[in-house]
Design a protein around this motif. Structure first.
Motif, PDB file in Angstrom:
ATOM      1  N   ASP A 195      -6.943  11.076  72.201  1.00 26.88           N
ATOM      2  CA  ASP A 195      -7.605  11.918  71.192  1.00 26.88           C
ATOM      3  C   ASP A 195      -8.785  11.182  70.555  1.00 26.88           C
ATOM      4  N   HIS A 196      -8.581   9.922  70.223  1.00 31.14           N
ATOM      5  CA  HIS A 196      -9.655   9.136  69.603  1.00 31.14           C
ATOM      6  C   HIS A 196     -10.845   8.967  70.552  1.00 31.14           C
ATOM      7  N   LEU A 197     -10.559   8.771  71.822  1.00 36.53           N
ATOM      8  CA  LEU A 197     -11.662   8.664  72.789  1.00 36.53           C
ATOM      9  C   LEU A 197     -12.446   9.971  72.851  1.00 36.53           C
ATOM     10  N   ASN A 198     -11.739  11.099  72.831  1.00 36.51           N
ATOM     11  CA  ASN A 198     -12.426  12.391  72.831  1.00 36.51           C
ATOM     12  C   ASN A 198     -13.251  12.573  71.563  1.00 36.51           C
ATOM     13  N   LEU A 199     -12.684  12.209  70.426  1.00 37.94           N
ATOM     14  CA  LEU A 199     -13.417  12.307  69.164  1.00 37.94           C
ATOM     15  C   LEU A 199     -14.628  11.373  69.152  1.00 37.94           C
ATOM     16  N   THR A 200     -14.461  10.200  69.750  1.00 36.65           N
ATOM     17  CA  THR A 200     -15.561   9.238  69.828  1.00 36.65           C
ATOM     18  C   THR A 200     -16.680   9.779  70.707  1.00 36.65           C
ATOM     19  N   ALA A 201     -16.328  10.410  71.822  1.00 40.20           N
ATOM     20  CA  ALA A 201     -17.343  10.999  72.690  1.00 40.20           C
ATOM     21  C   ALA A 201     -18.105  12.092  71.946  1.00 40.20           C
ATOM     22  N   HIS A 202     -17.390  12.907  71.212  1.00 41.69           N
ATOM     23  CA  HIS A 202     -18.046  13.967  70.440  1.00 41.69           C
ATOM     24  C   HIS A 202     -18.959  13.381  69.362  1.00 41.69           C
ATOM     25  N   TRP A 203     -18.465  12.356  68.687  1.00 45.34           N
ATOM     26  CA  TRP A 203     -19.273  11.681  67.661  1.00 45.34           C
ATOM     27  C   TRP A 203     -20.553  11.114  68.274  1.00 45.34           C
ATOM     28  N   ALA A 204     -20.404  10.406  69.421  1.00 44.51           N
ATOM     29  CA  ALA A 204     -21.561   9.784  70.070  1.00 44.51           C
ATOM     30  C   ALA A 204     -22.582  10.834  70.492  1.00 44.51           C
TER      31      ALA A 204
END
Length: 134
Positions: free
Chosen positions: A84-93
Motif C-alpha cells: 500500500d505504501h509503495l502505491n501511495l508513494t507512486a501516486h505521490w511521486a
C-alpha cells in the motif's frame, strides 16, 4: 473477574514468564518470574533455580505457539501495508512531489526497490525450479 495463572511480558524475541498469585493473605497480585523464553529458537530457560512443572511447560508452549502465529500474521500484514505504501508513494511521486522532494528520495527508493526485486525474482525462480523438479 479472575486473573490468568500466567503472565507473559513480551520482549523482542520472546518473553519473561510470570506465575500470577492472588491467593495470599493480603489479596495482592504477586507476579513471580519463573522463566525466560525465546520464540526464535524455542528455548525455555527456568528463572534462577526454579524447576518448571508440566503445567508450567504446557502453558508456556501453548503461549509460544500462539505468539508465533500472531507474529507470522503480523509479518504478512506488514508486507501488505508496504505494498500500500509503495502505491501511495507512486501516486505521490506522480501527482504532488516537487523536484527537490524527488531528488531527496529517488536514489534510496530505487536501490531499495532494486534490492527487493532481485530477492523476489531469485526466490520465485527457486520455487519454480523446485516445483518443476519435484
Amino acid at each position: 473477574m479472575e486473573l490468568p495463572k500466567y503472565y507473559f511480558r513480551v520482549r523482542e524475541n520472546g518473553a519473561f514468564v510470570f506465575r500470577v498469585d492472588t491467593e495470599n493473605r493480603d489479596r495482592r497480585i504477586e507476579m513471580d518470574q519463573i522463566a525466560v523464553i525465546n520464540i526464535r529458537n524455542g528455548e525455555i530457560k527456568p528463572h534462577g533455580d526454579r524447576e518448571l512443572s508440566e503445567t508450567d511447560l504446557e502453558h508456556i508452549k501453548g503461549w509460544m505457539a500462539e505468539r508465533s502465529e500472531v507474529l507470522a500474521r503480523r509479518d504478512i500484514d506488514d508486507i501488505l501495508r508496504t505494498v500500500d505504501h509503495l502505491n501511495l508513494t507512486a501516486h505521490w511521486a506522480q501527482t504532488r512531489a516537487s523536484a527537490a522532494q524527488l531528488e531527496a528520495v529517488t536514489d534510496a527508493l530505487l536501490l531499495a526497490m532494486h534490492d527487493l526485486r532481485t530477492v523476489l525474482v531469485r526466490k520465485k525462480a527457486d520455487r519454480l525450479m523446485k516445483d518443476r523438479d519435484g
